[in-house]
Design a protein around this motif. Structure first.
Motif, short mmCIF file in Angstrom:
data_model
loop_
_atom_site.label_atom_id
_atom_site.label_comp_id
_atom_site.label_asym_id
_atom_site.label_seq_id
_atom_site.Cartn_x
_atom_site.Cartn_y
_atom_site.Cartn_z
N MET A 1 30.76 -20.26 38.73
CA MET A 1 30.78 -18.79 38.69
C MET A 1 29.39 -18.22 39.03
O MET A 1 28.38 -18.73 38.57
CB MET A 1 31.17 -18.31 37.30
CG MET A 1 32.60 -18.59 36.92
SD MET A 1 33.78 -17.62 37.87
CE MET A 1 33.80 -16.11 36.94
N ARG A 3 26.80 -15.50 38.37
CA ARG A 3 26.49 -14.61 37.25
C ARG A 3 25.71 -13.40 37.77
O ARG A 3 24.62 -13.55 38.32
CB ARG A 3 25.71 -15.36 36.18
CG ARG A 3 26.49 -16.56 35.63
CD ARG A 3 25.62 -17.46 34.75
NE ARG A 3 25.11 -16.77 33.59
CZ ARG A 3 25.79 -16.58 32.47
NH1 ARG A 3 27.05 -17.04 32.36
NH2 ARG A 3 25.25 -15.95 31.45
N SER A 18 31.43 -3.13 38.15
CA SER A 18 31.78 -4.25 37.26
C SER A 18 33.26 -4.60 37.39
O SER A 18 33.63 -5.76 37.53
CB SER A 18 31.47 -3.92 35.80
OG SER A 18 30.09 -3.73 35.61
N GLU A 22 34.71 -8.13 38.83
CA GLU A 22 35.45 -8.98 37.89
C GLU A 22 36.82 -9.40 38.45
O GLU A 22 37.44 -10.33 37.94
CB GLU A 22 35.61 -8.29 36.54
CG GLU A 22 34.34 -8.22 35.71
CD GLU A 22 33.87 -9.57 35.18
OE1 GLU A 22 34.62 -10.58 35.28
OE2 GLU A 22 32.75 -9.63 34.65
N ASP A 25 37.47 -14.27 41.72
CA ASP A 25 37.60 -15.51 40.95
C ASP A 25 36.28 -16.22 40.69
O ASP A 25 36.15 -16.96 39.72
CB ASP A 25 38.53 -16.49 41.69
CG ASP A 25 39.96 -15.97 41.75
OD1 ASP A 25 40.33 -15.15 40.88
OD2 ASP A 25 40.69 -16.37 42.67
N ASP A 26 35.29 -15.98 41.56
CA ASP A 26 34.05 -16.75 41.48
C ASP A 26 32.84 -15.91 41.04
O ASP A 26 31.71 -16.36 41.13
CB ASP A 26 33.75 -17.41 42.83
CG ASP A 26 33.65 -16.39 43.96
OD1 ASP A 26 34.17 -15.27 43.81
OD2 ASP A 26 33.06 -16.73 45.00
N THR A 28 31.25 -13.22 37.94
CA THR A 28 31.38 -12.60 36.63
C THR A 28 30.15 -11.73 36.35
O THR A 28 29.02 -12.12 36.67
CB THR A 28 31.56 -13.65 35.51
OG1 THR A 28 31.74 -12.97 34.26
CG2 THR A 28 30.36 -14.59 35.40
N VAL A 30 27.64 -10.48 33.88
CA VAL A 30 27.17 -10.93 32.57
C VAL A 30 26.26 -9.92 31.88
O VAL A 30 25.99 -10.04 30.69
CB VAL A 30 26.45 -12.29 32.67
CG1 VAL A 30 27.42 -13.38 33.11
CG2 VAL A 30 25.25 -12.22 33.60
#
Length: 199
Positions: A1, A3, A18, A22, A25-26, A28, A30
């Motif tokens: 993932m 970040r 965001s 989100e 799939d790869d 995120t 944080v």
């Protein structure tokens, strides 16, 4: 993932970016920040791979942060409303991996995150093309500092105190900035420099 951190002082935009990222799939998200001076700590704390930074934020600008993070593993992509060639040059010279405008299609933003993470440069094509035909900033780094303070409305003595210069030196820099921008007062000169993306 991958970040990601998003820093922008417009909460609605942070929420929208965001939510869009989100969906990937790869990727995120944080961390988010609404002040530039919170970004460096958040990058370290959350082990961020790619930071998406607005240019104009309280504390520190995205352009300043691109320089702050240049030696870290975190890649910086400037995401801004201001698609000005001067800002593009400044961002890339400071070490940013990318430069995108906020009205780009969502898939381009996710693609920019992936490319930056892979060590590639990604630049909005319209801004890149425009920058080919726009001369670089004529201002020295000290003139940029003086112009930024003049833009805030600071008086000559105040600028001198902030930048640890003599009032005479500040006047000389302001005269040079006005000559280079073909303006008649310090505020107009600073405003034009900002509009061109030189600050």
């Amino acid at each position: 993932m991958i970040r990601v951190l998003i820093a922008d002082d417009q909460a609605l935009l942070v929420g929208a970016l965001s939510a869009l990222l989100e969906l990937e799939d790869d990727i995120t998200v944080v961390a988010t920040c609404d002040r530039g001076d919170d970004v460096a700590d958040a990058v370290r704390l959350h082990d961020v791979d790619v930071a998406l930074l607005d240019i104009e934020m309280p504390g520190r600008t995205g352009l300043q942060l691109a320089g702050d993070l240049a030696d870290s593993p975190c890649k910086v992509v400037i995401v801004t409303t201001f698609g000005r060639p001067g800002y593009l040059r400044t961002a890339l010279e400071a070490g940013a991996s990318g430069f995108m405008v906020k009205d780009a299609p969502p898939e381009q933003l996710a693609d920019a995150v992936r490319k930056a993470h892979a060590g590639l440069r990604v630049v909005d094509p319209t801004v890149a093309e425009e920058s080919l035909f726009t001369p670089p900033s004529p201002l020295t780094s000290r003139e940029v500092e003086v112009a930024r303070e003049a833009l805030s409305g600071a008086e000559i003595k105040e600028i001198a105190s902030i930048l640890h210069l003599s009032p005479g030196t500040v006047r000389n820099h302001l005269s040079s900035i006005m000559a280079k921008t073909n303006t008649t007062n310090r505020y107009a000169a600073a405003r034009l420099a900002e509009e061109k993306g030189w600050l």
